[in-house]
Design a protein around this motif. Structure first.
Motif, PDB file in Angstrom:
ATOM      1  N   PRO A   1     -17.008  25.355 -33.629  1.00 56.45           N
ATOM      2  CA  PRO A   1     -17.067  25.078 -32.470  1.00 56.45           C
ATOM      3  C   PRO A   1     -18.627  24.868 -32.085  1.00 56.45           C
ATOM      4  CG  PRO A   1     -15.927  26.980 -32.882  1.00 56.45           C
ATOM      5  CD  PRO A   1     -16.573  26.508 -34.278  1.00 56.45           C
ATOM      6  N   ALA A   2     -18.865  24.233 -30.729  1.00 53.41           N
ATOM      7  CA  ALA A   2     -20.130  24.030 -30.018  1.00 53.41           C
ATOM      8  C   ALA A   2     -20.691  25.352 -29.877  1.00 53.41           C
ATOM      9  CB  ALA A   2     -19.956  22.941 -29.087  1.00 53.41           C
TER      10      ALA A   2
ATOM     11  N   VAL B   1      -5.678  21.585 -40.015  1.00 52.81           N
ATOM     12  CA  VAL B   1      -6.807  21.498 -39.046  1.00 52.81           C
ATOM     13  C   VAL B   1      -7.222  22.844 -38.795  1.00 52.81           C
ATOM     14  CG1 VAL B   1      -8.154  20.662 -37.233  1.00 52.81           C
ATOM     15  CG2 VAL B   1      -6.243  19.249 -38.083  1.00 52.81           C
ATOM     16  N   SER B   2      -8.354  23.321 -38.880  1.00 52.84           N
ATOM     17  CA  SER B   2      -8.544  24.672 -38.865  1.00 52.84           C
ATOM     18  C   SER B   2     -10.030  24.945 -38.050  1.00 52.84           C
ATOM     19  CB  SER B   2      -8.891  25.566 -40.221  1.00 52.84           C
ATOM     20  OG  SER B   2      -9.375  26.907 -39.900  1.00 52.84           O
ATOM     21  N   GLU B   3     -10.142  25.879 -36.944  1.00 54.32           N
ATOM     22  CA  GLU B   3     -11.414  26.164 -36.542  1.00 54.32           C
ATOM     23  C   GLU B   3     -12.074  26.937 -37.693  1.00 54.32           C
ATOM     24  OE1 GLU B   3     -13.100  28.904 -32.800  1.00 54.32           O
ATOM     25  OE2 GLU B   3     -10.967  28.646 -33.146  1.00 54.32           O
TER      26      GLU B   3
ATOM     27  N   VAL C   1       1.994  19.062 -39.729  1.00 54.13           N
ATOM     28  CA  VAL C   1       0.412  19.357 -39.543  1.00 54.13           C
ATOM     29  C   VAL C   1       0.250  20.713 -39.060  1.00 54.13           C
ATOM     30  CG1 VAL C   1      -1.632  18.505 -38.196  1.00 54.13           C
ATOM     31  CG2 VAL C   1       0.183  16.832 -39.082  1.00 54.13           C
ATOM     32  N   GLY C   2      -0.437  21.629 -39.820  1.00 56.98           N
ATOM     33  CA  GLY C   2      -0.944  22.900 -39.312  1.00 56.98           C
ATOM     34  C   GLY C   2      -2.354  23.094 -38.576  1.00 56.98           C
ATOM     35  N   VAL C   3      -2.438  23.641 -37.275  1.00 56.74           N
ATOM     36  CA  VAL C   3      -3.619  23.912 -36.619  1.00 56.74           C
ATOM     37  C   VAL C   3      -3.732  25.355 -36.410  1.00 56.74           C
ATOM     38  CG1 VAL C   3      -4.926  23.162 -34.563  1.00 56.74           C
ATOM     39  CG2 VAL C   3      -3.201  21.595 -35.283  1.00 56.74           C
ATOM     40  N   VAL C   4      -5.001  25.808 -36.933  1.00 56.87           N
ATOM     41  CA  VAL C   4      -5.211  27.282 -36.887  1.00 56.87           C
ATOM     42  C   VAL C   4      -6.293  27.459 -36.148  1.00 56.87           C
ATOM     43  CG1 VAL C   4      -5.512  29.299 -38.193  1.00 56.87           C
ATOM     44  CG2 VAL C   4      -3.896  27.436 -39.272  1.00 56.87           C
ATOM     45  N   VAL C   5      -6.251  28.350 -35.037  1.00 55.53           N
ATOM     46  CA  VAL C   5      -7.301  28.980 -34.326  1.00 55.53           C
ATOM     47  C   VAL C   5      -7.710  30.255 -34.312  1.00 55.53           C
ATOM     48  CG1 VAL C   5      -7.244  26.670 -32.634  1.00 55.53           C
ATOM     49  CG2 VAL C   5      -6.036  28.774 -32.191  1.00 55.53           C
ATOM     50  N   ASN C   6      -8.769  30.864 -33.726  1.00 50.79           N
ATOM     51  CA  ASN C   6      -9.118  32.193 -33.655  1.00 50.79           C
ATOM     52  C   ASN C   6      -8.521  33.061 -32.594  1.00 50.79           C
ATOM     53  OD1 ASN C   6     -10.399  31.237 -36.126  1.00 50.79           O
ATOM     54  ND2 ASN C   6     -12.601  31.102 -35.377  1.00 50.79           N
TER      55      ASN C   6
ATOM     56  N   ARG D   1     -15.507  25.389 -25.204  1.00 49.22           N
ATOM     57  CA  ARG D   1     -14.102  25.788 -25.663  1.00 49.22           C
ATOM     58  C   ARG D   1     -13.238  24.410 -25.452  1.00 49.22           C
ATOM     59  NH1 ARG D   1      -9.578  27.221 -22.498  1.00 49.22           N
ATOM     60  NH2 ARG D   1      -7.900  28.481 -23.529  1.00 49.22           N
ATOM     61  N   GLU D   2     -13.718  23.421 -24.305  1.00 45.10           N
ATOM     62  CA  GLU D   2     -12.830  22.162 -24.214  1.00 45.10           C
ATOM     63  C   GLU D   2     -13.043  21.467 -25.409  1.00 45.10           C
ATOM     64  OE1 GLU D   2     -10.886  19.113 -22.832  1.00 45.10           O
ATOM     65  OE2 GLU D   2     -10.755  21.370 -22.187  1.00 45.10           O
ATOM     66  N   ALA D   3     -14.410  21.269 -25.828  1.00 47.17           N
ATOM     67  CA  ALA D   3     -14.670  20.321 -26.927  1.00 47.17           C
ATOM     68  C   ALA D   3     -13.880  20.714 -28.217  1.00 47.17           C
ATOM     69  CB  ALA D   3     -16.125  20.162 -27.198  1.00 47.17           C
ATOM     70  N   LEU D   4     -13.983  22.260 -28.411  1.00 49.54           N
ATOM     71  CA  LEU D   4     -13.229  22.588 -29.601  1.00 49.54           C
ATOM     72  C   LEU D   4     -11.653  22.097 -29.523  1.00 49.54           C
ATOM     73  CD1 LEU D   4     -12.840  24.191 -32.169  1.00 49.54           C
ATOM     74  CD2 LEU D   4     -12.535  26.049 -30.834  1.00 49.54           C
ATOM     75  N   ILE D   5     -11.038  22.234 -28.244  1.00 47.71           N
ATOM     76  CA  ILE D   5      -9.580  21.948 -28.273  1.00 47.71           C
ATOM     77  C   ILE D   5      -9.303  20.547 -28.332  1.00 47.71           C
ATOM     78  CG2 ILE D   5      -7.964  22.329 -26.423  1.00 47.71           C
ATOM     79  CD1 ILE D   5      -8.971  24.715 -25.498  1.00 47.71           C
ATOM     80  N   GLN D   6     -10.252  19.856 -27.710  1.00 44.84           N
ATOM     81  CA  GLN D   6      -9.899  18.031 -27.662  1.00 44.84           C
ATOM     82  C   GLN D   6     -10.057  17.692 -29.269  1.00 44.84           C
ATOM     83  OE1 GLN D   6      -9.136  16.352 -25.577  1.00 44.84           O
ATOM     84  NE2 GLN D   6      -8.918  14.721 -27.058  1.00 44.84           N
ATOM     85  N   GLN D   7     -11.154  18.403 -29.878  1.00 41.31           N
ATOM     86  CA  GLN D   7     -11.279  18.055 -31.372  1.00 41.31           C
ATOM     87  C   GLN D   7     -10.074  18.334 -32.309  1.00 41.31           C
ATOM     88  OE1 GLN D   7     -13.954  15.819 -32.515  1.00 41.31           O
ATOM     89  NE2 GLN D   7     -12.876  15.816 -34.424  1.00 41.31           N
ATOM     90  N   LEU D   8      -9.567  19.220 -32.136  1.00 41.79           N
ATOM     91  CA  LEU D   8      -8.547  19.984 -32.778  1.00 41.79           C
ATOM     92  C   LEU D   8      -7.146  19.109 -32.606  1.00 41.79           C
ATOM     93  CD1 LEU D   8      -8.836  23.804 -31.964  1.00 41.79           C
ATOM     94  CD2 LEU D   8      -8.692  22.826 -34.264  1.00 41.79           C
ATOM     95  N   VAL D   9      -7.204  18.707 -31.137  1.00 35.11           N
ATOM     96  CA  VAL D   9      -5.965  17.910 -30.927  1.00 35.11           C
ATOM     97  C   VAL D   9      -6.155  16.619 -31.499  1.00 35.11           C
ATOM     98  CG1 VAL D   9      -4.666  16.933 -29.186  1.00 35.11           C
ATOM     99  CG2 VAL D   9      -5.418  19.206 -28.768  1.00 35.11           C
ATOM    100  N   THR D  10      -7.337  16.106 -31.335  1.00 37.64           N
ATOM    101  CA  THR D  10      -7.618  14.844 -31.779  1.00 37.64           C
ATOM    102  C   THR D  10      -7.226  14.607 -33.314  1.00 37.64           C
ATOM    103  OG1 THR D  10      -9.154  14.331 -30.019  1.00 37.64           O
ATOM    104  CG2 THR D  10      -9.234  12.932 -32.033  1.00 37.64           C
TER     105      THR D  10
END
Length: 614
Positions: free
Chosen positions: A405-406, A373-375, A296-301, A274-283
Motif C-alpha cells: 500500500p501507499a 492477489v494479496s496486500e 481468483v483470491g484477493v486477501v487483505v489485512n 486506501r483508495e489506491a490500494l483497493i483500486q489496484q487490488l480490484v484491477t
C-alpha cells in the motif's frame, strides 16, 4: 488381535478413503511408540489436522502417554469449524462401526477400545466439542472425565478454561472442572503455533513446571505439540524425500507460484492510500480473470478493505464474488459456503469467480485458487496466504501479485504486523528477479523454491509478525486463579497470559426482530421463548461492540482473535442498551460500560449493523 502402529495406515484409509501421506505414517509410528515430536513443521495442504487421527488411534491402541482428551487449538474461527468437521466425521464413522455388521474389524476394534475407556457399555466412542467466540456454550465435554474427546477451540476459550476462568461458562462453579479436564490426561495440538506464542509459553509453564506441584498427582499427563507451516524453531518432524516423491503431496510442494511485486509508493493522506490500494487490488484481480484464471483470491489485512474490494468486484462480476471474514454469523457463512462449494471445490467454473477474504483464510481454510492477489504483510503471513494458491498442486505454475500500500508521511508501523511489514517488503525486493519483457520484479513463493531463500534465526524473526510474550506465570498467580467462589477482587485478567498484552476477548452478538428498542423490560422474556442459537451470533471484540452501542463510527479491525491493539473504549454517554443473555433467570439489560469478555449479547434488529457477510 491387538492394535499395532502398522495398522494406522489402514485405519486412516477406512476413515477417509485415501492413504495417509508418508509423514503421517511416520508420525503415527512415533506416537504409538510413546513420543510426540514438537514442533511439527509442514507446509500448507500437507494435512496437519491428521494429527487428530494419529492421537485418537494411539489412544485406542493404548500407546504410552496417549491422552484421553485431544484439544486442537487455533486462533481462527473458520479453521476451528473445519477441524471440528473432521472430528465429527471420525466420530460418525466410529459410531457406525459399532452398529454395522459391514464394518471392517479394524475400525470396530478401534471403536470398541474407545468405548471401554469410558466405563460404560452404551457410551459413544468419541465426543466432539467446539469452543470459540460467537459459539454458544458447548458443555458436552464436561460430563465425564473418562470420555474420549476431541475439542476444537480458539485460544481464548480453552485457555481461559485451563486458567480457571472459562469465558462464557454457565457458572463459576464449573471453572475448576474445566481446569481439571484441560490439565490432566490431555493433549494440546496447537496449530499454526507461531501465531500463539504467549499461549504456548503459559501452556508450557503449566505442563512443565506447575502441574507436578499437586499434592496427589493424577495419572495422565499434559502434552503440548506445536504444528506450523512456519515454525519459530527447528522442527522435529517435517517433509522428507518420500513426501516429495508422493504422487499427491509432491506436486503441492514443488509447484511454482511466481508473484509480481507492486509498490504503490506514497499518498497524501490515509483516504487516498486506501483508495489506491483497493483500486489496484480490484484491477489486478480482474486482469487475472481476463487471462483465463477461474478462481481468483484477493486477501487483505482489514475487514473494511475486504468489504470495499468485494463491493467493487461484485459490480463487475455480479453473483460471482464471495466475501469471507471470520466476523460473520455461522449460519450465514455456512449458507454461503454451501452455495459456493461447487464453484470453489468442483470442476473449474466456466466464468471466473472471485473470493475476497481477510486473514481468516491464512491458515487451514480449504480454498484452492489458481490466481492470487494479496496486500503485503509479514513474510510468515504471506507464506500462509500463498498456501491457498494452487493448494492441491494441479498446475505447475500459478500467477500471483503482492501489493504494498501507499505510505503516508509520518505513518507509524503497521498495527498488526509491526516493523516486519516494511522489512518483509525490502527482503522481497532484494530477492526478486526482473522479468525480461515487462521489467516487473517477481519472486517464486512455491514451497520448495522459497524454502531455499529463507534466512534463519534472528534474520527470519525480523520478517515475521511481532511476537507477544506472556508475563511470567508465578505461584501467586495460580493461587488467585484457583480461587473461584467467590472470585477474588480485583478480577485477574487472564488475557495477558493468553495474548501477552492486554486485548479484549470477543463477545457473541446477535439480533432479534421481536425486541422493541423502547421496551427493554420485556427482552429477557421474549428471548427466553426462543433462546439464542450459536448459528446466529457474530464474534466481535468488546471495544468494537462498545463503540457501536455508543453510536460512534466503526473501527477497522483485523480478523484474528487477540492480536490487534485494543483502543480504549471512549468516554461519553453509555449509549444503547443490549441484553446480556445468561438464561431466563439471570439475564439482564446492560450498556457499553458493562461489557465483559465471553458475554452473549442480544440486540434489537432495529439497531442494524449486520448483513449477510457479518
Amino acid at each position: 488381535m491387538p492394535l499395532a502402529a502398522e495398522d494406522f495406515d489402514r485405519f486412516f484409509e477406512l476413515i477417509h478413503g485415501v492413504r495417509p501421506f508418508p509423514w503421517q505414517s511416520r508420525l503415527a509410528r512415533m506416537v504409538c511408540a510413546g513420543r510426540w515430536p514438537s514442533p511439527i513443521g509442514l507446509p500448507t495442504a500437507a494435512g496437519k489436522t491428521a494429527a487428530i487421527d494419529v492421537a485418537l488411534f494411539a489412544l485406542a491402541m493404548g500407546a504410552p502417554g496417549a491422552a484421553r482428551r485431544i484439544f486442537f487449538v487455533i486462533d481462527r474461527r473458520i479453521v476451528v469449524d473445519e477441524a471440528a468437521d473432521r472430528a465429527v466425521r471420525l466420530a460418525q464413522r466410529l459410531r457406525w462401526a459399532l452398529r454395522s455388521r459391514r464394518a471392517d474389524p479394524l475400525l470396530r476394534e478401534v471403536a470398541e477400545n474407545l468405548v471401554r475407556l469410558t466405563g460404560e457399555q452404551d457410551a459413544d466412542p468419541l465426543v466432539v466439542a467446539t469452543l470459540r467466540g460467537g459459539w454458544l456454550r458447548d458443555e458436552s465435554w464436561l460430563r465425564s472425565p473418562l470420555q474420549p474427546l476431541v475439542c476444537c477451540s480458539t485460544v481464548d476459550q480453552v485457555g481461559s478454561s485451563l486458567l480457571f476462568r472459562g469465558y462464557g461458562a454457565r457458572s463459576p462453579a464449573n471453572w475448576p472442572i474445566r481446569a481439571a479436564l484441560t490439565s490432566h490426561d490431555a493433549l494440546f495440538l496447537v496449530d499454526e503455533a507461531h501465531t500463539s506464542l504467549p499461549w504456548l509459553e503459559t501452556l508450557s509453564a503449566i505442563a512443565g513446571r506447575y502441574r507436578c506441584w499437586a499434592e496427589d498427582l493424577l495419572p495422565g499427563g499434559l502434552t503440548v505439540v506445536e504444528l506450523s507451516a512456519t515454525p519459530t524453531r527447528e522442527p522435529e518432524l517435517r517433509d522428507e524425500e518420500p513426501d516429495r516423491q508422493d504422487p499427491v503431496l509432491g506436486p503441492r510442494l514443488s509447484a511454482s507460484k511466481p508473484a509480481v511485486l507492486v509498490d504503490l509508493k506514497t499518498a497524501s493522506d490515509e483516504v487516498s492510500a486506501r483508495e489506491a490500494l483497493i483500486q489496484q487490488l480490484v484491477t489486478q484481480a480482474l486482469s487475472y480473470a481476463t487471462q483465463g484464471c477461474r478462481r481468483v483470491g484477493v486477501v487483505v489485512n482489514r475487514v473494511a478493505a475486504a468489504r470495499a474490494v468485494h463491493w467493487r468486484l461484485k459490480s463487475k462480476a455480479a453473483d460471482r464474488c464471495l466475501l469471507l471474514t471470520g466476523r460473520c454469523r455461522p449460519f450465514e457463512r455456512d449458507r454461503l459456503l454451501r452455495l459456493w462449494r461447487n464453484l470453489l471445490e468442483g470442476p473449474l467454473p466456466e466464468q471466473p469467480v472471485f473470493v475476497v477474504a481477510t486473514q481468516c483464510i491464512e491458515v487451514g481454510a480449504n480454498l484452492d485458487f489458481d490466481a492470487l492477489v494479496s496486500e503485503s504483510a509479514s513474510l510468515d503471513s504471506l507464506q500462509q496466504r500463498f498456501g491457498r494458491l494452487n493448494r492441491k498442486g494441479h498446475w505447475r505454475s500459478s500467477p500471483a501479485c503482492v501489493i504494498l500500500p501507499a505510505r503516508v508521511e509520518g505513518e507509524q508501523d503497521d498495527p498488526v504486523y509491526g516493523a516486519a511489514f516494511q522489512a518483509t517488503w525490502r527482503w522481497l525486493e532484494q530477492h526478486a528477479v526482473a522479468a525480461p519483457k515487462t521489467k516487473q520484479s517477481w519472486l517464486d513463493f512455491g514451497v520448495l523454491a522459497l524454502r531455499g531463500r529463507l534466512p534463519s534465526g534472528d534474520e527470519l524473526a525480523k520478517l515475521c509478525a511481532p511476537r507477544q510474550h506472556a508475563p511470567a506465570l508465578l505461584p501467586a498467580h495460580l493461587d488467585l486463579l484457583a480461587q473461584t467462589s467467590p472470585e477474588p477482587a480485583p478480577r485477574f485478567d487472564v488475557s495477558t497470559l493468553l495474548h501477552g498484552r492486554r486485548v479484549d476477548a470477543d463477545v457473541a452478538l446477535l439480533w432479534r426482530g421481536d425486541l422493541d428498542a423502547g421496551r427493554p423490560e420485556y427482552w429477557a422474556q421474549l428471548v427466553a421463548a426462543c433462546p439464542p442459537s450459536a448459528a446466529e451470533a457474530v464474534s466481535l471484540p468488546v471495544y468494537v461492540v462498545a463503540r457501536w452501542l455508543r453510536g460512534l463510527s466503526a473501527t477497522d479491525l483485523a480478523d484474528q482473535e487477540g492480536v490487534q491493539p485494543t483502543p480504549e473504549a471512549p468516554a461519553g454517554p453509555p449509549g444503547r442498551q443490549v441484553l446480556c443473555w445468561r438464561g431466563p433467570a439471570d439475564s439482564k439489560v446492560i450498556r457499553a460500560d458493562e461489557l465483559a469478555p465471553g458475554m452473549t449479547l442480544v440486540a434489537p434488529a432495529s439497531y442494524g449493523g449486520c448483513d449477510e457477510f457479518g
